[in-house]
Design a protein around this motif. Structure first.
Motif, short mmCIF file in Angstrom:
data_model
loop_
_atom_site.label_atom_id
_atom_site.label_comp_id
_atom_site.label_asym_id
_atom_site.label_seq_id
_atom_site.Cartn_x
_atom_site.Cartn_y
_atom_site.Cartn_z
N ASP A 147 -3.46 -4.23 9.25
CA ASP A 147 -3.87 -5.37 8.48
C ASP A 147 -5.18 -6.50 9.23
N ALA A 202 -0.66 4.80 8.31
CA ALA A 202 -1.55 3.48 8.00
C ALA A 202 -2.25 3.02 7.97
N GLU A 203 -3.21 2.12 7.89
CA GLU A 203 -4.38 1.38 8.38
C GLU A 203 -3.61 0.28 8.61
N LEU A 226 1.42 5.31 0.45
CA LEU A 226 0.19 6.15 1.64
C LEU A 226 0.36 7.63 1.13
N GLN A 262 7.50 -3.22 -7.56
CA GLN A 262 6.04 -2.52 -8.08
C GLN A 262 6.45 -0.97 -8.48
N PRO A 273 0.75 -1.50 -0.07
CA PRO A 273 0.02 -0.22 -0.27
C PRO A 273 0.67 1.73 0.24
N VAL A 317 5.20 3.77 2.53
CA VAL A 317 4.58 3.35 2.04
C VAL A 317 3.73 2.27 3.41
N CYS A 318 3.20 1.48 3.50
CA CYS A 318 2.85 0.61 4.92
C CYS A 318 3.59 -0.80 4.23
#
Length: 247
Positions: free
Chosen positions: A225, A222-223, A5, A42, A3, A14-15
């Motif tokens: 998981d 960051a959410e 961010l 990626q 992910p 990123v996460c």
């Protein structure tokens, strides 16, 4: 997919998934999947790390797109101009808020730090925390108690010592659930049996830095998981306020 961010011409946040090494390391010579390589493949370009997250920790991590920018961002971390917050689930009920001001000895790797001084004095280390939620669960981890208690913390480290948060929480007798190095194995096993948790419940929730491209402050969130969310649900908690602790 990792992910993303935040991204601009100079850097990307990123996460990081829990359990993923950032780059090749003597920690696990047999590992074949690394965050830097996965992210490079990626997005189709090289990235340079500017800070670290332990392998079992998930959450916000910042990379630069070139070496000069990496040095600029690293200097922000060294000057303590970057604000970081973490979430953790710990054993016991913590105070509503607190500060842990406890010097830490440097943790030396037997291979990478073979020439380092093992008698080096402890370095200052300061961590603030705030309790977001508490739970009392219907299983036994100590014979004198019929239930087990846990707290969900929002944490702000003001220094960047190795394993600082994990070691500081152990120091105040509230180790992080799932910590196999500095935690309570009996608690880890009990929570795993209760809700299936197999990960360290430490998550880099937010990162606040200055973009080298625009000179403006940037905040990324960051959410957690799905494994984290399953624990939160099992403990009967709901999502806390979105705003991170002010630096």
């Amino acid at each position: 997919m990792i992910p993303i961010l935040y991204q601009d011409a100079a850097c990307i946040a990123v996460c990081k998934p829990a359990g993923m090494l950032v780059h090749r390391s003597a920690i696990d010579r047999h590992e074949t999947v690394f965050l830097m390589q996965t992210l490079r493949d990626q997005i189709g370009r090289h990235v340079f790390p500017v800070h670290r997250l332990d392998r079992p920790t998930s959450g916000a991590m910042l990379f630069a797109f070139d070496a000069p920018t990496a040095r600029t961002l690293s200097q922000q971390f060294e000057a303590r101009e970057v604000a970081k917050t973490y979430w953790a689930v710990v054993r016991g009920w913590t105070n509503d808020a607190g500060r842990i001001d406890y010097p830490l000895k440097e943790l030396l790797d037997p291979i990478a730090d073979a020439l380092s001084d093992p008698d080096k004095a402890a370095q200052n280390a300061v961590t603030d925390y705030r309790t977001l939620a508490r739970a009392e669960l219907p299983f036994v981890t100590q014979a004198r108690h019929a239930t087990s208690r846990y707290s969900w913390l929002e944490i702000t480290p003001h220094t960047g010592r190795k394993h600082q948060i994990r070691r500081h929480l152990k120091h105040i007798f509230h180790p992080i659930v799932g910590d196999t190095s500095h935690g309570d194995l009996r608690q880890n096993h009990a929570v795993a049996a209760f809700c299936g948790n197999q990960r360290l419940l430490l998550h880099a929730r937010s990162l606040m830095f200055t973009s080298p491209e625009s000179g403006r402050p940037v905040t990324v969130l960051a959410e957690p998981d799905d494994d984290w969310l399953r624990v939160i649900t099992a403990f009967g908690w709901h999502s806390p306020p979105q705003a991170p602790i002010a630096p």
